[in-house]
Design a protein around this motif. Structure first.
Motif: not given
Length: 417
Positions: A9-16, A23-26
């Motif tokens: 589960v990924l909830e609202g993931v933002t990473a870089g 990736v934004q809000d995935v």
């Protein structure tokens, strides 16, 4: 929102990397026993999302849960028992044999001083048999072909016995039979062992036939998700990949099949030529847009099974190709050099570069130094797509000093004018 059966589960993931989010809000989920395909153009954030899900890239916002647990709150050993990863490529620091590489998959279950018992050796050999690399057991990993090494790394992940499996372009370097065999193994793992599988795939036809659901990333965000027949549409291919295509049910699988077509209403040639150096589908949108604008477009050097080669063929462009997995020979380089010399404009795309195509950068440098107007598309940092040990990065950076550097396909067309 994920259901109670969701395992990854990924909830609202933002990473870089640094201050720049990739990736934004995935949000997405994968249930036990399900194969989910992660698709999208190069540079859309697929690899970064796999890294975030595998405890390799901590999100700046949102959360990741594997089996109801936060992998970032676990030790590396505990997390490795939950999720196994097959990265895009792997270059070990030591010349392990194939069997030793696969045995490393058993590390999460061994004591720091343990060398593995009979059960670990048996599990490693079973994993190698599943991917048909048992005959390579005593071969050093650095002497294997790209496809052989790919299957060994998959064996390592199988030996890890984790309930979640994350695959980043698992079919890269594989011939057609081994592509089908690998996807068969992945489907069997999901169906018979209830593994949750999230796989980055570039070939939409393979993704459509092998996956229960697809998640489409574009510019770091989810733009579509659902069953293949609901996701793979001509409109989506146009808006996300910038290509015109026909989508029809496959006679073999009943799933959507993609057939790329030529552009509509190509205007008369302008008497100006543009040569595109691409690969891995990075040049395809420019081929189409420049042809639609009336340019006489050529392309190469491309490998025969590359997406760009397929699109160039469908558009009936002049192109130079070499056989799959081969290096660029002198005759092909000379043919491409002549096409570049005849063009008014050279566009170099941010394709992956390995030993087989790094000569394209030499051709580009030669042309740019000779005064050819050159535009460089750079969405993906060169260090993330250099598979030559630094040779491609060195050439790319030299080319940056001679070319107009742009970040998007729209910027390319604006620079073309």
């Amino acid at each position: 929102m994920p259901g109670p059966e969701s395992f990854v589960v990924l909830e609202g993931v933002t990473a870089g990397y640094g201050a720049t989010p990739v990736v934004q809000d995935v949000s997405l989920s994968v249930a036990a026993g399900e194969v989910v395909g992660l698709v999208g153009p190069n540079g859309s954030g697929k690899t970064s999302l796999i890294r975030a899900a595998s405890r390799a890239l901590r999100p700046s916002a949102g959360r990741v849960m594997i089996g109801g647990r936060d992998p970032y709150a676990l030790s590396a050993r505990e997390a490795a028992r939950m999720v196994a990863v097959v990265p895009q490529d792997l270059h070990p620091a030591f010349s392990f044999t194939a069997l030793e590489m696969v045995l490393l998959g058993r590390s999460p279950y061994l004591s720091p001083w343990g060398g593995g018992g009979a059960a670990d050796w048996a599990r490693a050999r079973d994993a190698m048999a599943a991917t048909e690399v048992q005959h390579l057991a005593d071969r050093p990993i650095d002497e294997l072909s790209g496809g052989e090494r790919r299957r060994v790394i998959l064996s390592q992940a199988l030996a890890q016995d984790a309930p979640a499996l994350l695959l980043d372009e698992p079919t890269t370097h594989l011939d057609l039979r081994h592509v089908l065999d690998l996807l068969g193994v992945v489907r069997a793992l999901a169906e018979r062992q209830d593994k949750a599988v999230l796989a980055v795939l570039h070939d939409l036809n393979l993704a459509s036939s092998a996956c229960d659901r697809l998640v489409v990333l574009h510019r770091g965000r989810v733009v579509a998700e659902g069953e293949p027949q609901d996701v793979v549409t001509a409109d989506l291919l146009g808006s996300v990949w910038g290509v015109e295509a026909e989508v029809r049910p496959s006679e073999a699988t009943g799933r959507p099949a993609v057939l790329l077509g030529p552009p509509r209403g190509v205007p008369a040639p302008l008497g100006r030529g543009a040569h595109i150096i691409g690969g891995a589908g990075r040049g395809a949108p420019l081929m189409r847009r420049l042809a639609e604008r009336g340019y006489d477009v050529s392309a190469g050097v491309l490998h025969g099974t590359d997406t760009d080669a397929f699109v160039a063929e469908r558009l009936n462009l002049v192109r130079v190709t070499v056989p799959p997995f081969s290096s660029i020979d002198q005759e092909s380089a000379a043919e491409c050099r002549a096409l570049i010399a005849a063009a008014d404009l050279l566009l170099v795309c941010d394709a992956p570069f390995g030993p087989g195509n790094v000569a394209n950068l030499d051709l580009a440098l030669e042309a740019a130094r000779g005064g050819t107007r050159t535009i460089l598309l750079e969405q993906i940092p060169i260090d993330e797509r250099d598979f030559t040990g630094g040779a491609a990065a060195e050439r790319w950076r030299a080319l940056r000093d001679l070319a107009a550097v742009v970040r998007t396909y729209e910027d390319v067309m604006a620079e073309v004018g």
